[in-house]
Design a protein around this motif. Structure first.
Motif, PDB file in Angstrom:
ATOM      1  N   LYS A 119      -8.927  19.173 -15.486  1.00  0.00           N
ATOM      2  CA  LYS A 119      -8.056  18.072 -15.905  1.00  0.00           C
ATOM      3  C   LYS A 119      -6.652  18.589 -16.178  1.00  0.00           C
ATOM      4  CE  LYS A 119     -11.709  15.205 -17.892  1.00  0.00           C
ATOM      5  NZ  LYS A 119     -12.209  14.523 -19.099  1.00  0.00           N
ATOM      6  N   ILE A 120      -5.658  17.763 -15.848  1.00  0.00           N
ATOM      7  CA  ILE A 120      -4.253  18.128 -16.083  1.00  0.00           C
ATOM      8  C   ILE A 120      -3.660  17.116 -17.051  1.00  0.00           C
ATOM      9  CG2 ILE A 120      -1.998  18.490 -15.038  1.00  0.00           C
ATOM     10  CD1 ILE A 120      -3.472  18.994 -12.381  1.00  0.00           C
ATOM     11  N   GLU A 121      -3.222  17.598 -18.208  1.00  0.00           N
ATOM     12  CA  GLU A 121      -2.645  16.701 -19.197  1.00  0.00           C
ATOM     13  C   GLU A 121      -1.280  16.208 -18.736  1.00  0.00           C
ATOM     14  OE1 GLU A 121      -2.553  18.375 -23.040  1.00  0.00           O
ATOM     15  OE2 GLU A 121      -4.722  18.663 -23.175  1.00  0.00           O
ATOM     16  N   ASN A 122      -0.988  14.946 -19.082  1.00  0.00           N
ATOM     17  CA  ASN A 122       0.284  14.311 -18.727  1.00  0.00           C
ATOM     18  C   ASN A 122       0.591  14.407 -17.233  1.00  0.00           C
ATOM     19  OD1 ASN A 122       0.747  13.778 -21.490  1.00  0.00           O
ATOM     20  ND2 ASN A 122       1.553  15.848 -21.750  1.00  0.00           N
ATOM     21  N   LYS A 123      -0.456  14.263 -16.428  1.00  0.00           N
ATOM     22  CA  LYS A 123      -0.276  14.342 -14.976  1.00  0.00           C
ATOM     23  C   LYS A 123       0.537  13.144 -14.493  1.00  0.00           C
ATOM     24  CE  LYS A 123      -2.906  14.490 -10.675  1.00  0.00           C
ATOM     25  NZ  LYS A 123      -4.243  14.408 -10.055  1.00  0.00           N
ATOM     26  N   LYS A 124       1.593  13.401 -13.744  1.00  0.00           N
ATOM     27  CA  LYS A 124       2.426  12.326 -13.220  1.00  0.00           C
ATOM     28  C   LYS A 124       1.775  11.724 -11.981  1.00  0.00           C
ATOM     29  CE  LYS A 124       6.861  14.139 -14.856  1.00  0.00           C
ATOM     30  NZ  LYS A 124       8.205  14.607 -14.456  1.00  0.00           N
ATOM     31  N   GLU A 125       1.746  10.401 -11.951  1.00  0.00           N
ATOM     32  CA  GLU A 125       1.148   9.726 -10.797  1.00  0.00           C
ATOM     33  C   GLU A 125       2.085   9.852  -9.592  1.00  0.00           C
ATOM     34  OE1 GLU A 125      -0.676   5.357  -9.577  1.00  0.00           O
ATOM     35  OE2 GLU A 125       0.443   5.611 -11.433  1.00  0.00           O
ATOM     36  N   ARG A 126       1.516  10.364  -8.491  1.00  0.00           N
ATOM     37  CA  ARG A 126       2.323  10.536  -7.289  1.00  0.00           C
ATOM     38  C   ARG A 126       2.319   9.241  -6.494  1.00  0.00           C
ATOM     39  NH1 ARG A 126      -0.386  16.346  -5.705  1.00  0.00           N
ATOM     40  NH2 ARG A 126       0.792  17.633  -7.179  1.00  0.00           N
ATOM     41  N   LYS A 127       3.467   8.640  -6.393  1.00  0.00           N
ATOM     42  CA  LYS A 127       3.578   7.380  -5.670  1.00  0.00           C
ATOM     43  C   LYS A 127       4.277   7.603  -4.337  1.00  0.00           C
ATOM     44  CE  LYS A 127       3.618   4.381  -9.743  1.00  0.00           C
ATOM     45  NZ  LYS A 127       4.343   3.335 -10.485  1.00  0.00           N
ATOM     46  N   HIS A 128       3.811   6.868  -3.334  1.00  0.00           N
ATOM     47  CA  HIS A 128       4.481   6.900  -2.038  1.00  0.00           C
ATOM     48  C   HIS A 128       4.421   5.493  -1.441  1.00  0.00           C
ATOM     49  CE1 HIS A 128       0.498   6.963  -0.066  1.00  0.00           C
ATOM     50  NE2 HIS A 128       0.159   7.797  -1.015  1.00  0.00           N
ATOM     51  N   ILE A 129       5.200   5.251  -0.412  1.00  0.00           N
ATOM     52  CA  ILE A 129       5.334   3.877   0.109  1.00  0.00           C
ATOM     53  C   ILE A 129       4.052   3.355   0.738  1.00  0.00           C
ATOM     54  CG2 ILE A 129       7.833   4.068   0.443  1.00  0.00           C
ATOM     55  CD1 ILE A 129       7.306   4.524   3.410  1.00  0.00           C
ATOM     56  N   PHE A 130       3.132   4.249   1.137  1.00  0.00           N
ATOM     57  CA  PHE A 130       1.881   3.829   1.775  1.00  0.00           C
ATOM     58  C   PHE A 130       0.690   3.877   0.823  1.00  0.00           C
ATOM     59  CE2 PHE A 130       4.297   5.607   5.483  1.00  0.00           C
ATOM     60  CZ  PHE A 130       4.495   4.395   6.127  1.00  0.00           C
ATOM     61  N   LYS A 131       0.942   3.929  -0.475  1.00  0.00           N
ATOM     62  CA  LYS A 131      -0.148   4.052  -1.457  1.00  0.00           C
ATOM     63  C   LYS A 131      -1.150   2.904  -1.297  1.00  0.00           C
ATOM     64  CE  LYS A 131      -1.041   4.672  -6.397  1.00  0.00           C
ATOM     65  NZ  LYS A 131      -1.864   5.872  -6.220  1.00  0.00           N
ATOM     66  N   GLY A 132      -2.426   3.262  -1.096  1.00  0.00           N
ATOM     67  CA  GLY A 132      -3.492   2.261  -0.957  1.00  0.00           C
ATOM     68  C   GLY A 132      -3.535   1.572   0.392  1.00  0.00           C
ATOM     69  N   LYS A 133      -2.780   2.102   1.373  1.00  0.00           N
ATOM     70  CA  LYS A 133      -2.685   1.446   2.688  1.00  0.00           C
ATOM     71  C   LYS A 133      -3.322   2.252   3.825  1.00  0.00           C
ATOM     72  CE  LYS A 133       0.195  -1.794   1.111  1.00  0.00           C
ATOM     73  NZ  LYS A 133      -0.184  -3.209   1.024  1.00  0.00           N
ATOM     74  N   ILE A 134      -3.377   3.584   3.696  1.00  0.00           N
ATOM     75  CA  ILE A 134      -3.809   4.445   4.805  1.00  0.00           C
ATOM     76  C   ILE A 134      -5.319   4.675   4.766  1.00  0.00           C
ATOM     77  CG2 ILE A 134      -3.418   6.622   6.002  1.00  0.00           C
ATOM     78  CD1 ILE A 134      -0.883   5.086   5.809  1.00  0.00           C
ATOM     79  N   PHE A 135      -6.012   4.313   5.858  1.00  0.00           N
ATOM     80  CA  PHE A 135      -7.462   4.470   5.936  1.00  0.00           C
ATOM     81  C   PHE A 135      -7.848   5.166   7.243  1.00  0.00           C
ATOM     82  CE2 PHE A 135      -6.739   1.027   3.032  1.00  0.00           C
ATOM     83  CZ  PHE A 135      -7.719   1.173   2.057  1.00  0.00           C
ATOM     84  N   CYS A 136      -8.957   5.879   7.193  1.00  0.00           N
ATOM     85  CA  CYS A 136      -9.483   6.532   8.393  1.00  0.00           C
ATOM     86  C   CYS A 136     -10.032   5.462   9.335  1.00  0.00           C
ATOM     87  CB  CYS A 136     -10.589   7.514   8.007  1.00  0.00           C
ATOM     88  SG  CYS A 136     -11.457   8.220   9.426  1.00  0.00           S
ATOM     89  N   GLY A 137      -9.669   5.531  10.599  1.00  0.00           N
ATOM     90  CA  GLY A 137     -10.111   4.529  11.565  1.00  0.00           C
ATOM     91  C   GLY A 137     -11.560   4.685  11.975  1.00  0.00           C
ATOM     92  N   TYR A 138     -12.195   5.800  11.602  1.00  0.00           N
ATOM     93  CA  TYR A 138     -13.589   6.062  11.995  1.00  0.00           C
ATOM     94  C   TYR A 138     -14.572   5.736  10.868  1.00  0.00           C
ATOM     95  CZ  TYR A 138     -11.211   8.520  15.759  1.00  0.00           C
ATOM     96  OH  TYR A 138     -10.395   8.827  16.824  1.00  0.00           O
ATOM     97  N   CYS A 139     -14.325   6.273   9.671  1.00  0.00           N
ATOM     98  CA  CYS A 139     -15.254   6.038   8.548  1.00  0.00           C
ATOM     99  C   CYS A 139     -14.738   4.991   7.564  1.00  0.00           C
ATOM    100  CB  CYS A 139     -15.529   7.343   7.810  1.00  0.00           C
ATOM    101  SG  CYS A 139     -14.100   8.018   6.921  1.00  0.00           S
ATOM    102  N   HIS A 140     -13.470   4.554   7.720  1.00  0.00           N
ATOM    103  CA  HIS A 140     -12.835   3.522   6.900  1.00  0.00           C
ATOM    104  C   HIS A 140     -12.655   3.925   5.437  1.00  0.00           C
ATOM    105  CE1 HIS A 140     -13.453  -0.148   9.758  1.00  0.00           C
ATOM    106  NE2 HIS A 140     -13.111   0.953  10.407  1.00  0.00           N
ATOM    107  N   HIS A 141     -12.723   5.217   5.142  1.00  0.00           N
ATOM    108  CA  HIS A 141     -12.403   5.680   3.791  1.00  0.00           C
ATOM    109  C   HIS A 141     -10.888   5.855   3.663  1.00  0.00           C
ATOM    110  CE1 HIS A 141     -16.666   6.669   3.199  1.00  0.00           C
ATOM    111  NE2 HIS A 141     -16.366   6.717   1.918  1.00  0.00           N
ATOM    112  N   ALA A 142     -10.405   5.729   2.426  1.00  0.00           N
ATOM    113  CA  ALA A 142      -8.978   5.947   2.173  1.00  0.00           C
ATOM    114  C   ALA A 142      -8.627   7.404   2.446  1.00  0.00           C
ATOM    115  CB  ALA A 142      -8.640   5.587   0.736  1.00  0.00           C
TER     116      ALA A 142
END
Length: 404
Positions: A206-229
């Motif tokens: 665990k990392i205390e005070n871990k900063k959330e890494r945000k990017h423009i594609f957050k929650g959008k990119i999925f594998c086309g074969y297994c459909h996992h993020a």
């Protein structure tokens, strides 16, 4: 019930209240039925509230067992019983953690031993279909971590971890202080000492005070074969990769990666094409024409309703027999039907034109800066999901595909 229903030739029957609109014409018996319905509604609300209070009271006493048990247990005679095969898997996961395995290594070990993941395991037990996209023995790292940190495996029953604020909304997690915890509630799969030793090992990751890494594609990119993020790996040249297939080299998405710069360029060009398609369409003239047509049709329908009201008044005053009223009312209904259908069609077209016009205005606001750049606002507005395949091929699921 005494005025509107007869106008549309509707017969209303309530068996419990012994009410039939055909047998009680020109009287006010319908008022008592309406009051009874109101009374029943308040009674149902009160009953629902009392039912919730009883359930929460049973939870606090440990007498209430939820339908969905955690992996390793089953509900039997309103108690939690160990499910031998799943319980043995839980013991194995804790043993591996004590030996120094991290969650990724545990996932690989479970796959090598061909142990079915909890989602598939429950599907087989309950005999319902699960997705065929995923190999049944590939575990999620999050699932392993959740098992290792779940106090229910030392005999503590936990309830009310989540809540739904309003009907139709997704459940949200409560703060841990609001959970209901009952120690020594059921037979433990893991000894308390073993559990505490594992928690100490988990803390190292665990990392205390871990900063959330945000990017423009957050929650959008999925594998086309297994459909996992797909996960983002941050380095000098950031990439997205599918970690789901790391346990088996035979998977089509094994070591599937795509560079962030590459996907940004491809998506940007695709969004540009969609923007140009929408901008080229003129909607203002369509809206004006469709609005005029809608008003004309509404006026026609209003006239027919007025005719029906006059017809009903004549029937009530005895100027028309029931047979004459029925015949004339039916003729008006038949004449009215195609007008109503046309209104529905125009209303749908008008709604579509208005939505597209709003969409054009929103796009103008987003791209008001020239030259405009790809940003999170633009991606969230246009894109639902992006599926990545080999050789940098991608497929985009658009949020606004109805307008394209």
């Amino acid at each position: 019930m005494e005025q509107v229903f007869p106008l549309y030739h509707v017969r209303f029957i309530s068996i419990n209240e012994n009410y039939d609109s055909d047998k009680t014409k020109n009287n006010t018996r319908g008022i008592s039925v309406t009051i009874q319905f109101l009374k029943n509604e308040y009674y149902s609300r009160d009953l629902s509230q009392k039912s919730k209070s009883t359930k929460y009271s049973k939870m606090e006493k440990g007498e209430y067992i939820q339908k969905n048990c955690c992996y390793g247990y089953k509900k039997e005679d309103n108690t939690l019983k160990m499910e031998e095969s799943a319980a043995n898997t839980v013991k194995l996961i804790f043993q591996l953690a004590l030996q120094g395995y991290n969650c990724t290594q545990i996932v690989k070990e479970l796959y090598n031993k061909k142990i079915i993941a909890p989602e598939k395991y429950k599907g087989y037990k309950r005999k319902y279909k699960t997705s065929n996209l995923y190999h049944p023995c590939i575990w999620n790292i999050t699932t392993v971590h959740r098992i290792l940190s779940d106090e229910q495996y030392i005999g503590t029953y936990i309830m009310r971890k989540s809540m739904i604020k309003e009907c139709g909304e997704k459940s949200t997690k409560r703060e841990e202080k609001d959970w209901i915890k009952i120690p020594n509630h059921h037979e433990a799969i893991i000894e308390k000492e073993t559990f505490e030793q594992v928690q100490e090992k988990l803390l190292h990751f665990k990392i205390e005070n871990k900063k959330e890494r945000k990017h423009i594609f957050k929650g959008k990119i999925f594998c086309g074969y297994c459909h996992h993020a797909m996960n983002k790996r941050v380095n000098k040249n950031p990439i997205f990769l599918c970690r789901h297939s790391e346990v088996d080299t035979s998977f089509p998405c094994y070591r599937l990666t795509i560079a962030e710069k590459e996907i940004e360029e491809i998506v940007f060009q695709m969004i540009l094409k969609q923007i140009n398609m929408i901008k080229d369409t003129k909607q203002t003239s369509n809206i004006e024409i469709q609005t005029k047509q809608k008003v004309e049709l509404q006026n026609q329908i209003q006239l027919y309703h007025k005719k029906k009201e006059i017809l009903y008044e004549q029937y009530v005053k005895g100027k028309l027999t029931e047979e004459q009223f029925t015949k004339l009312n039916l003729e008006l209904t038949k004449e009215l039907e195609p007008i109503q259908n046309k209104l529905e069609e125009i209303d749908f077209q008008l709604q579509y034109s208005q939505n597209k016009n709003i969409l054009q205005n929103q796009i103008k606001d987003i791209i008001k800066d020239t030259p405009f750049l790809l940003n999170k606002e633009l991606v969230d507005f246009f894109i639902d999901k992006i599926y990545v395949f080999k050789e940098n091929r991608i497929e985009v699921k658009w949020k606004i595909e109805d307008f394209l």
